[in-house]
Scaffold this active site. Structure first.
Site, PDB file in Angstrom:
ATOM      1  N   SER A 127       0.847  -1.165   0.091  1.00 52.89           N
ATOM      2  CA  SER A 127       0.018   0.112   0.115  1.00 52.89           C
ATOM      3  C   SER A 127       0.839   1.308  -0.077  1.00 52.89           C
ATOM      4  O   SER A 127       1.690   1.362   0.592  1.00 52.89           O
ATOM      5  CB  SER A 127      -0.897  -0.001   1.215  1.00 52.89           C
ATOM      6  OG  SER A 127      -1.705   1.295   1.327  1.00 52.89           O
ATOM      7  N   LYS A 181      -4.663  -6.245   3.172  1.00 51.10           N
ATOM      8  CA  LYS A 181      -4.761  -5.139   2.344  1.00 51.10           C
ATOM      9  C   LYS A 181      -6.026  -4.592   1.823  1.00 51.10           C
ATOM     10  O   LYS A 181      -6.484  -3.496   1.618  1.00 51.10           O
ATOM     11  CB  LYS A 181      -3.763  -5.436   1.031  1.00 51.10           C
ATOM     12  CG  LYS A 181      -3.568  -4.416   0.126  1.00 51.10           C
ATOM     13  CD  LYS A 181      -3.396  -3.080   0.321  1.00 51.10           C
ATOM     14  CE  LYS A 181      -2.811  -2.296  -0.753  1.00 51.10           C
ATOM     15  NZ  LYS A 181      -4.041  -2.224  -2.027  1.00 51.10           N
ATOM     16  N   HIS A 184      -7.780  -2.848   4.213  1.00 53.60           N
ATOM     17  CA  HIS A 184      -7.284  -1.472   4.381  1.00 53.60           C
ATOM     18  C   HIS A 184      -7.691  -0.671   3.327  1.00 53.60           C
ATOM     19  O   HIS A 184      -8.057   0.711   3.536  1.00 53.60           O
ATOM     20  CB  HIS A 184      -5.635  -1.700   4.276  1.00 53.60           C
ATOM     21  CG  HIS A 184      -5.120  -0.350   3.769  1.00 53.60           C
ATOM     22  ND1 HIS A 184      -5.116   0.130   2.411  1.00 53.60           N
ATOM     23  CD2 HIS A 184      -4.146   0.480   4.358  1.00 53.60           C
ATOM     24  CE1 HIS A 184      -4.357   1.083   2.360  1.00 53.60           C
ATOM     25  NE2 HIS A 184      -3.697   1.517   3.323  1.00 53.60           N
ATOM     26  N   ASN A 185      -8.207  -1.130   2.157  1.00 53.04           N
ATOM     27  CA  ASN A 185      -8.535  -0.364   1.136  1.00 53.04           C
ATOM     28  C   ASN A 185      -9.985  -0.036   1.318  1.00 53.04           C
ATOM     29  O   ASN A 185     -10.631   1.022   0.697  1.00 53.04           O
ATOM     30  CB  ASN A 185      -8.333  -1.150  -0.253  1.00 53.04           C
ATOM     31  CG  ASN A 185      -7.100  -0.962  -0.722  1.00 53.04           C
ATOM     32  OD1 ASN A 185      -6.033  -0.974   0.071  1.00 53.04           O
ATOM     33  ND2 ASN A 185      -6.932  -1.338  -2.197  1.00 53.04           N
ATOM     34  N   GLU A 188      -9.775   2.607   3.485  1.00 50.92           N
ATOM     35  CA  GLU A 188      -9.525   3.968   2.617  1.00 50.92           C
ATOM     36  C   GLU A 188     -10.958   4.531   1.813  1.00 50.92           C
ATOM     37  O   GLU A 188     -10.823   5.754   2.029  1.00 50.92           O
ATOM     38  CB  GLU A 188      -8.497   3.464   1.627  1.00 50.92           C
ATOM     39  CG  GLU A 188      -8.070   4.351   0.631  1.00 50.92           C
ATOM     40  CD  GLU A 188      -7.041   3.924  -0.401  1.00 50.92           C
ATOM     41  OE1 GLU A 188      -7.154   4.152  -1.774  1.00 50.92           O
ATOM     42  OE2 GLU A 188      -6.249   2.925   0.087  1.00 50.92           O
TER      43      GLU A 188
END
Length: 463
Positions: A127, A181, A184-185, A188
């Site tokens: 990232s 990940k 995380h996105n 985000e």
């Protein structure tokens, strides 16, 4: 002569940046791209770093350039291209040679590959975008600890660091790295949507120009909301467009793109049965943003929006509240995945891994790590430090959502955050009515509150 420490396939934007990062840290990297001309052009443009880069024309050349046991990073599009690349590479590798998928892979693909491939395989989430890949990303690994240890010296060297601690860790087994990940996105997406909604309230509700919004964001970045995304939003709002001699933000088309990871997060949340309504609202908002023609037609039919009268500090508190609830949902989803897939995910490690290099890095992550360290199985909403902030700011979120809704201003992520908070703090909800309905038309049964008896039915069962 085999002298490269690691190989890398795929010299697109991210792959090129990552290869230069590896070379800059003193490692020799052998590179290969499907287009040979691009491989050699990359080395020619590497400047002083070219001494640590070996251009290879074939996959056989790539394998021959690597020290054993070999390790090769794939930076190719997710899905079938990864499988195709592994198949093409396989004849040139030995049984101990490792393939590392560092793309935006679906974690289920990573798990499948680990089961079927007869060779060492790691899946790592990277990232930070191009700048992160070039100067230090956050790296989230998934797979066997012994395999991670083989490449950890390189991965920790190229990763971002926070106060001397590398933001590169093994998250857990098999697909855990790519799953972390993806979450995380998803966070985000939600964080960006919450900021965009506050921008919309300032622009359409308070009639503020983009530079004024940018100045507000700049101020917020010096406080509790300090983060890469607030800093970025300030710079975007303050950017000047030379063609129109006005704010650049005013000429950017209001249709948001996406690469699918946020959507994957929403889908997997449904499979896990864990609620992430703020993230789901953010994904839906991006989909709605793409329907510009329909939105224009409906605006002509139903009219515009009204102004609001709300202090800037209330908006700041509302955004703080929404952000905490968004992160709480993301970490609760990670905890649910750890149970479902028997992963050894540690929320405090994940929070610290996100403190630098990645898109959602923020000042709050240190406090989140401390909260999880003190109580790993507790939702962020119940952690003393964050429950105090929620108690302090929930009124602002409620006031903001009420004002926006009354004026016809869309705040789907903020409204979802508020509804989530109100639902989760109700000791007695309304699903008893749903269970009664399900039993009436399908005899699905219900549990009695007074006795705890299961598989109970209402009087309609005798009809």
């Amino acid at each position: 002569m085999a002298r490269a420490d690691i190989g890398l396939i795929g010299l697109g934007t991210m792959g090129s940046a990552l290869a230069l990062n590896i070379a800059e840290k003193g490692f020799t990297v052998a590179v290969w791209n499907r287009t040979t001309e691009k491989t050699h052009a990359f080395v020619e443009e590497a400047g002083d770093l070219a001494a640590n880069v070996i251009a290879t024309d074939t996959l056989e050349d790539l394998a021959a350039a690597l020290k054993g046991p070999r390790a090769i990073i794939l930076m190719v599009p997710a899905g079938q291209p990864v499988d195709d690349q592994i198949e093409a590479l396989d004849p040139y590798l030995g049984p101990d040679d490792m393939v590392i998928d560092a793309g935006n892979a679906n974690f289920r693909d990573t798990m499948r590959r680990m089961e079927v491939l007869e060779r060492p395989f790691l899946g790592i989430g990277v990232s930070g975008g191009e700048d992160g890949a070039r100067h230090g990303p956050a790296i989230m690994g998934g797979g066997d600890p012994d395999l991670w240890a083989r490449v950890a010296p390189i991965l920790t060297a190229i990763a971002a660091s926070f106060e001397g601690t590398p933001c590169a860790n093994l998250m857990g087994e098999n697909g855990a790295g790519h799953f972390v990940k993806a979450v995380h996105n998803g966070i985000e997406y939600a964080d960006m949507q919450l900021i965009a909604e506050v921008y919309g309230l300032m622009r359409d509700g308070l009639a503020m120009e983009a530079p004024q919004v940018g100045e507000v964001f700049e101020g917020w970045n010096n406080g509790r909301l300090s983060s890469f995304l607030i800093e970025t939003s300030a710079k975007v709002a303050l950017a000047h467009d030379t063609a129109t001699d006005g704010p650049l933000l005013d000429v950017i088309v209001d249709a948001a793109g996406q690469k699918g990871t946020g959507r994957w997060t929403a889908i997997e949340a449904q499979h896990l049965g864990t609620p992430i309504p703020v993230i789901e609202a953010a994904v839906a908002a991006r989909n709605m943003s793409a329907q510009r023609g329909l939105r224009a037609d409906l605006a002509a039919t139903f009219g515009g929006v009204d102004r609001i009268d709300i202090p800037i500090d209330i908006l700041e508190a509302a955004l703080t509240c929404g952000k905490i609830l968004c992160y709480a949902q993301g970490f609760d989803m990670l905890r649910a995945a750890a149970r479902a897939f028997d992963w050894s995910l540690k929320p405090e490690v994940i929070a610290r891994n996100w403190r630098a290099g990645c898109i959602i890095r923020s000042a709050m992550l240190d406090d989140m790590a401390e909260a999880f360290e003190a109580a790993p199985d507790t939702t962020l909403m119940a952690a003393p430090y964050f429950s105090d902030i929620l108690s302090e700011t929930i009124g602002a979120l409620r006031q903001t959502v009420i004002a926006a809704t009354s004026a016809g201003l869309p705040v789907p992520a903020m409204a979802a955050a508020l509804a989530y908070f109100d639902t989760m703090r109700q000791a007695r909800g309304t699903a008893n009515m749903i269970q009664g309905q399900r039993d009436y038309f399908g005899l699905h049964g219900f549990v009695r509150m007074d006795t705890g008896d299961k598989d109970q039915h209402g009087p309609w069962a005798d009809d």
